[in-house]
Every structure is written in structure tokens, then in C-alpha cells.
Design a protein around this motif. Structure first.
Motif, PDB file in Angstrom:
ATOM      1  N   ASP A 166      -3.735  -4.505 -14.989  1.00 24.28           N
ATOM      2  CA  ASP A 166      -4.231  -4.868 -13.664  1.00 24.28           C
ATOM      3  C   ASP A 166      -3.690  -6.233 -13.301  1.00 24.28           C
ATOM      4  O   ASP A 166      -3.697  -7.150 -14.115  1.00 24.28           O
ATOM      5  CB  ASP A 166      -5.765  -4.918 -13.684  1.00 24.28           C
ATOM      6  N   SER A 173       0.806  -1.224   0.000  1.00 24.51           N
ATOM      7  CA  SER A 173       0.000   0.000   0.000  1.00 24.51           C
ATOM      8  C   SER A 173       0.843   1.280   0.000  1.00 24.51           C
ATOM      9  O   SER A 173       0.308   2.371   0.049  1.00 24.51           O
ATOM     10  CB  SER A 173      -0.977   0.022   1.185  1.00 24.51           C
ATOM     11  N   GLN A 207      -2.627  -8.296  -6.139  1.00 24.10           N
ATOM     12  CA  GLN A 207      -1.884  -7.621  -5.076  1.00 24.10           C
ATOM     13  C   GLN A 207      -0.750  -8.519  -4.602  1.00 24.10           C
ATOM     14  O   GLN A 207      -0.721  -9.703  -4.904  1.00 24.10           O
ATOM     15  CB  GLN A 207      -2.824  -7.346  -3.888  1.00 24.10           C
ATOM     16  N   ARG A 230      -0.728  -0.724 -11.267  1.00 21.64           N
ATOM     17  CA  ARG A 230      -1.981  -1.486 -11.274  1.00 21.64           C
ATOM     18  C   ARG A 230      -1.785  -2.951 -10.928  1.00 21.64           C
ATOM     19  O   ARG A 230      -2.715  -3.630 -10.520  1.00 21.64           O
ATOM     20  CB  ARG A 230      -2.672  -1.307 -12.621  1.00 21.64           C
ATOM     21  N   PRO A 236       2.328   3.885  -5.292  1.00 22.81           N
ATOM     22  CA  PRO A 236       1.387   4.870  -5.830  1.00 22.81           C
ATOM     23  C   PRO A 236       0.264   4.201  -6.617  1.00 22.81           C
ATOM     24  O   PRO A 236       0.368   3.037  -7.008  1.00 22.81           O
ATOM     25  CB  PRO A 236       2.271   5.730  -6.740  1.00 22.81           C
ATOM     26  N   LYS A 237      -0.792   4.959  -6.856  1.00 21.64           N
ATOM     27  CA  LYS A 237      -1.984   4.394  -7.495  1.00 21.64           C
ATOM     28  C   LYS A 237      -1.744   3.927  -8.926  1.00 21.64           C
ATOM     29  O   LYS A 237      -2.431   3.038  -9.399  1.00 21.64           O
ATOM     30  CB  LYS A 237      -3.093   5.446  -7.498  1.00 21.64           C
ATOM     31  N   TRP A 238      -0.789   4.546  -9.619  1.00 20.58           N
ATOM     32  CA  TRP A 238      -0.615   4.168 -11.025  1.00 20.58           C
ATOM     33  C   TRP A 238      -0.011   2.779 -11.195  1.00 20.58           C
ATOM     34  O   TRP A 238       0.092   2.273 -12.294  1.00 20.58           O
ATOM     35  CB  TRP A 238       0.181   5.214 -11.779  1.00 20.58           C
TER      36      TRP A 238
END
Lengths: 166, 504
Positions: free
Chosen positions: A80, A12, A83, A19, A15-17
Motif C-alpha cells: 500500500d 483512477s 496516491q 496498491r 486497476p485495483k491491484w
């Protein structure tokens, strides 16, 4: 050089980019390994004329790994993906402790002591362990190993602590 | 005919009482050690290697062949019973084998694995006898450039049929190649990436790395929360030890197909046996009337890959005996054993020491027979191993692995290294990287480097030598073709589907 990738999981913080964190971190780590290998082989002789030096092929493979790691990391950014899995600490910690203990103890303390302690330390790695049972099984297994490896398989290894024999 | 004369010579050597006894002991000990969970074929062969040192060369190799088959079968046993594949070839066996065990059908799964292996072994033995000599002639046409291309082909083959992402598999191979560079340079003797650690001067041992990334990593992963359920389920019920008539009828065609596929793929250097078991499983699933049964305990899913991997394991002696290329880690250990006995594997062995080669080929068949004789009665005992709870099993595995690694070189550093590779393996699992290609890269790395350097030295630095020599060009073209085929999205989607379904 194998220790580099076993670093703690980055969770976490990414960064958001990013995927596909699993691929991204995996790729980055491979790149780190490749860079480490490049550094480690930098003192070796390279090409002279058309003849390869000691360092040529290691550097070739390192560069190839660097590229592949880069592509995997890039895929992690663009697609995408899953995780990063969660890491347990208890199992790895005690299993590793047990292994390191065995390595340190086998020469000075001999097979009997190290195998038995190794069993008990490893047993700490699971919360399911029942101690009385573990001690009995550990003792039987130690006895079995003490007969199997040195006598049946004929592998030379010290049996008892050095200070007891002398 | 030559063939029969050769086989007769071989059986003459292998059937002497002393060699029969060695083969039996080898198969028995191999099974017993191989069945210890966490100790796969590679580790077993590595651990038992020293006991063959005192024997004459033929006897030692015959015993090693017995150990190898025993270990291979022992490894399948742990895949089926505890879902720990001892090595890459038994990974697919876990998919359906472990499911069968969960349904209480561990006995039939084990029996079918033994029967399939025996059948495959019989066919492959004949095949080696037939193909050995002609392939040796072909081998003489091989120069360094061809060897290099052949290894490239083998590595590509290993990635194409591996599960998961091809890119990641290739990355793992390159990582393995890089790891194989640790140690002394073959030509100059310069120490490479060894950081003045004396134990690293000889390079990283396969057994060390293999036990780390397969054995220790698997244990650590099984200790993760969530893995418990799978383990407990197995212990509930066990019904019927022997396969029923229906089981036999269902699995027979699968065994035949697996054998054919395995025999062909095994000849290719570069993890033939691994590729074979994956390919056989995929093939069975593709032609099955009801593919959804696979991954839920289909007996064909055990029969086909087990026969394929045994057939391939056997035919993989062909590249070893004819070209001197070890096609997988176990064969690499065999090369080590041969070298200790003063035998350099390669085309010369066939001509100079025929009794050795044919004796070994014959003993392979006998080793297979021994396996079925030893193991069918023992199935009941193996199944009872399931009753041992994991909380007692895993510390035992840790000890066996630790002692095993220590005993190879009497080096405590190796044990710590294996531990480090265990952590690496755990990390690889978490990031969905496969350890099998890594190991293959490690095995082939030094050979690839040697032949690459030699080829370029001979051609005076001209890289076009790899495409200008016809045999080498053909091999590279096949490799490139395979890679393109594998990356084609359509095929890839299908391939992913096969394994995603069976693993979920």
C-alpha cells in the motif's frame, strides 16, 4: 530525453491491484526512460574484446535503471502506498510559457523586453497576482537586471531589440 | 613544523590587500546572488564564474572560495526565510529554520547559521592544513579501480542517509548517471544520445539541470493550491534579530557536534556536505532530551546541520585538491574554473603550486570571517525580504533563473532544457523521488565511467580487479556494509521516523 516523464498524471485509470499508485507509475516511468535511453544509445559501438565502446556504459546504466524501475513498480503493486498527488495546471503552464518565451526572445528582442514580458507571463501563473503592482515591480526588476547582469557582473547579452539598434 | 610553514605561506598569499579585497568582493557578491530565492549555491557559483576569468589563478580561486561561502550562506538564508533550499545541503535547514521563521525567530536562526558556519569553518581550515599532505600521499596509491570504488562508496553514502526510500534514491542516482552520459564519449568522441542537437554535444550542464529540478520545480510546486498557507504565515511577525543567551547555550554543543561530523564526512567524495547535514540533524534529534521539538523550530536543528555542512564543504576541498575528484556539483564547477586557468587538480598541484593550494586554504578561513562580518549586520535586511509577497517573488525568481542559465553559455536552448527539467523535477516531487541524488549521479557519472573503463583496460577486462586490489576491496566492502545496514528493517524504520515526523 528529459521530456518523457512529464506526462499527464494517470489517475483512477489504474486497476485495483495497484496498491501504491505513486510508486507504480513512478517505476513504470523510470522504465520508460531506461528503454528510451537504450534505444537512443543503440547506434553506439559496444564492447570489442575487453575494451569498452562508446555505448557500453550508457547501456549498463540504462539496464540498471530498467531493473530499479521494475522493482519500484513491483513495490507499488505489492505494498500500500500513497496516491498520485494532484497536478496543478496553471502554475506549470505559465511558468513554462514564460521560460520558453525568454529563450526565444533573448537573442532577437534583448534583455529588457524579454525579462519584462517573462515576468508578466510568469505572473499569470498565480491567481493572487495584482496587475498594477506586477507591472510596477516587473519594470523595476527589469531595470535592476539590466544594470546588474551586463554591467555589474559583466555578462555579455543583448539589451534592446535588434531592429532598434540597427 | 611543516604545517605552520605551509599555513604561513598560505596566509602570506591570502593576506595581500588585493587578495583580501577579492575575497571580500567574492563573499559579498556570493551572498547577494545566493540570497535570491531559487538561485542556490551551484547556480550562484556558475553565474559568477565568468567574473573570475580575468584574474590571475590564485586571485580567481580565492575569489571563487569567497563566492562559494557567500553563496552557501545566502542559500541557507532562503531556506530559512522562504523554505526554498538553494541546494541539497540546505534541505534540512528548512525543517527547523523555516519553523523558527514562522514563529518570528528568523533573526536568531540566521545569526546562529552564520555563527555555526564560522566556527565550523575555523576547525575545518586547520583540519585541511593537517590532513592535506598525508592524504595526498594516500592519493598517489589510488589507481582507476580505487577511484571507481571510492565513488561507489560516496554514492551509496548519499543514499543511505537521504530521507525516504533507499531504492528510490538509488534509482535517482542511476538516472543521474544516465543523464551524464549525454554528450560526447570521452575516448572515441562519439556523440551519445545527443540527437544532433549541437548544444547537447558537450553534455547537459549541471547548472541547467540543478536550476530546473531545484529552482523551477520548487516554484511550480509552491504555486500548487495548499502551499499558500505556509508562505503567508511567515509574514506575520518578526521578533528579535539576535539570538538570546539561551539560544547560544543551546546551540553551542550542537555546533561542535555538527562540526566534527561534518569534517569527517566531508572528506568522503560523493556529496559529503549533503550527507553531513542530514547526518548531523539525525544525530541531534537522536540525542535530544525531547526529540519532538525538532521540526517545530528547535535552534539545534539549524545550528548542527549548518555547521556540519560548512565543515564538510570545507573539508571536501581535500578530495578535490588531493585526488582531483570533485565531491559535489559546486566543486565540479571549481574544477572547471581551475581547468580554465590551466590547473589540473590532483596530487601534483600540492607539490608544484604550494602557494596556490595554501593560499586558497588560508583564504577559506578569511572568507568565513568575512561572511560573519558581512552577514550579522545584514540579518535585519534579509528578514525584511520576508515581507515581499510570493505573488511578486516567484516571477522574479523565474527571471533570475532564466537570465542566470542563459548567461552561463549564452545558449537559449539551455533555458528551455532547464524548463523541461523543471517539469521533470515537479513530476519527481509528486512521485516522492529526491532530486539531490540525481544531481550527484550526474556529477560523478563521467568520472565513474572514465575510471571504470581505464581500470578494466589495465586489467585486460578482468572485473576481479575491483576486489583484488586491497584498497579498492576495502572501499567496496564499506559500501556494501552500509547498504546492508541501511536496508536492515530496524534501522530503516528509525530512519524513516526521523524524517516523517519532522516533515509533517
Amino acid at each position: 530525453m528529459s521530456d518523457t516523464p512529464s506526462e499527464a498524471p494517470v489517475k483512477s485509470i489504474l486497476p485495483k491491484w495497484v496498491r501504491g499508485p505513486q510508486d507504480f507509475v513512478g517505476g513504470i516511468a523510470l522504465m520508460a526512460i531506461a528503454l528510451f535511453a537504450l534505444w537512443a544509445s543503440s547506434d553506439l559501438q559496444g564492447m570489442h574484446g575487453f575494451s569498452f565502446g562508446a555505448g557500453t556504459v550508457p547501456r549498463m546504466f540504462a539496464v540498471l535503471l530498467l531493473l530499479l524501475g521494475g522493482v519500484i513498480a513491483l513495490i507499488g503493486v505489492l505494498n500500500d502506498g500513497p496516491q498520485i498527488g494532484t497536478y496543478a495546471w496553471r502554475g506549470p503552464l505559465f511558468v513554462m510559457l514564460s521560460i520558453v518565451f525568454f529563450a526565444l526572445a533573448i537573442r532577437p528582442l534583448g534583455l529588457v523586453v524579454s525579462a519584462f514580458s517573462c515576468f508578466l507571463i510568469a505572473a499569470l501563473g498565480s491567481h493572487e497576482t495584482k496587475w498594477l503592482e506586477a507591472i510596477i515591480v516587473g519594470a523595476c526588476l527589469t531595470l535592476g537586471c539590466a544594470l546588474l547582469f551586463p554591467y555589474v557582473l559583466g555578462l555579455p547579452m543583448p539589451m534592446f531589440p535588434r531592429f532598434l539598434i540597427q | 613544523m611543516d604545517l605552520f610553514a605551509n599555513l604561513a605561506l598560505g596566509f602570506g598569499v591570502a593576506l595581500t590587500p588585493i587578495n583580501l579585497l577579492l575575497c571580500l568582493i567574492g563573499a559579498l557578491v556570493g551572498t547577494l546572488v545566493g540570497v535570491l530565492p531559487g538561485i542556490g549555491t551551484i547556480a550562484t557559483v556558475a553565474m559568477l564564474l565568468p567574473i573570475t576569468f580575468g584574474l590571475p589563478p590564485v586571485g580567481a580561486l580565492i575569489m571563487l572560495a569567497g563566492i562559494y561561502y557567500g553563496a552557501q550562506y545566502g542559500g541557507s538564508t532562503t531556506s530559512i526565510l522562504v523554505n526554498i533550499p538553494g541546494e541539497a545541503t540546505s534541505v534540512v535547514t528548512t525543517l527547523d529554520g523555516f519553523q523558527m521563521a514562522k514563529q518570528g525567530r528568523a533573526g536568531p536562526a540566521l545569526a546562529i547559521a552564520a555563527i555555526g558556519s564560522f566556527f565550523a569553518g575555523c576547525v575545518a581550515t586547520v583540519l585541511i592544513a593537517v590532513l592535506g599532505a598525508p592524504l595526498t600521499k594516500l592519493a598517489l596509491a589510488f589507481g582507476p579501480a580505487e577511484y571507481f570504488s571510492l565513488m561507489v562508496l560516496g554514492l551509496i553514502f548519499a543514499t543511505v542517509l537521504a530521507k525516504g526510500s533507499i531504492l528510490k534514491a538509488i534509482a535517482m542516482i542511476v538516472f543521474g548517471l544516465l543523464l551524464s552520459m549525454v554528450g560526447s564519449d570521452i575516448e572515441t568522441g562519439a556523440s551519445r544520445m545527443a540527437f544532433n542537437v549541437p548544444e547537447l554535444a558537450d553534455g547537459l550542464g549541471f547548472a541547467t539541470v540543478a536550476m530546473g529540478v531545484f529552482g523551477f520545480a520548487e516554484i511550480i510546486r509552491n504555486l500548487d493550491a495548499g502551499a499558500e498557507m505556509d508562505r503567508d504565515l511567515v509574514q506575520q511577525k518578526i521578533t528579535g534579530l539576535m539570538p538570546t543567551k539561551k539560544d547560544l547555550k543551546d546551540s553551542f554543543p550542537a555546533i561542535v557536534r555538527g562540526t566534527i561530523l561534518g569534517s569527517i564526512l566531508g572528506i568522503l567524495p560523493g556529496g559529503g556536505a549533503v550527507i553531513a547535514s542530514f547526518a548531523a540533524y539525525t544525530f541531534e534529534k537522536k540525542i535530544a532530551k525531547d526529540p519532538s521539538r525538532f521540526g517545530r523550530g528547535a535552534i539545534e536543528g539549524v545550528a548542527a546541520p549548518e555547521s556540519a555542512n560548512n565543515a564538510a564543504a570545507q573539508t571536501s576541498f581535500i578530495p578535490l585538491l588531493t585526488l582531483g575528484i570533485p565531491p559535489n556539483a559546486v566543486m565540479a564547477l571549481m574544477v572547471g574554473a581551475m581547468t580554465i586557468h590551466g590547473i589540473v587538480p590532483g596530487p601534483q598541484v600540492m607539490q608544484k603550486q604550494p602557494e596556490l593550494v595554501w593560499g586558497m586554504i588560508a583564504s577559506m578561513w578569511i572568507g568565513n570571517l568575512m561572511l560573519i562580518v558581512i552577514n550579522l549586520p545584514l540579518v535585519g535586511i534579509w528578514v525584511r525580504l520576508l515581507r515581499v509577497p510570493y505573488r511578486l517573488m516567484f516571477p522574479s525568481i523565474v527571471i533570475f533563473c532564466a537570465i542566470g542559465i542563459y548567461s552561463i553559455n549564452n545558449a537559449p536552448v539551455d533555458v528551455v532544457l532547464a524548463g523541461a527539467f523543471g517539469l521533470l523535477g515537479y513530476w519527481l516531487i509528486k512521485h516522492d523521488f529526491e532530486p539531490a541524488p540525481l544531481l550527484l549521479g550526474m556529477v560523478l557519472g563521467p568520472l565513474m565511467e572514465e575510471n571504470l573503463r581505464r581500470a578494466l583496460l589495465i586489467s585486460r577486462g578482468d572485473w576481479s580487479v575491483f576486489v583484488s586490489r586491497p584498497l579498492s576491496a576495502v572501499l567496496l566492502a564499506i559500501a556494501a556494509g552500509l547498504l546492508v545496514l541501511a536496508i536492515l528493517p530496524a534501522l530503516r524504520a528509525k530512519r524513516d521516523q526521523v524524517f516523517v515526523e519532522s516533515e509533517s
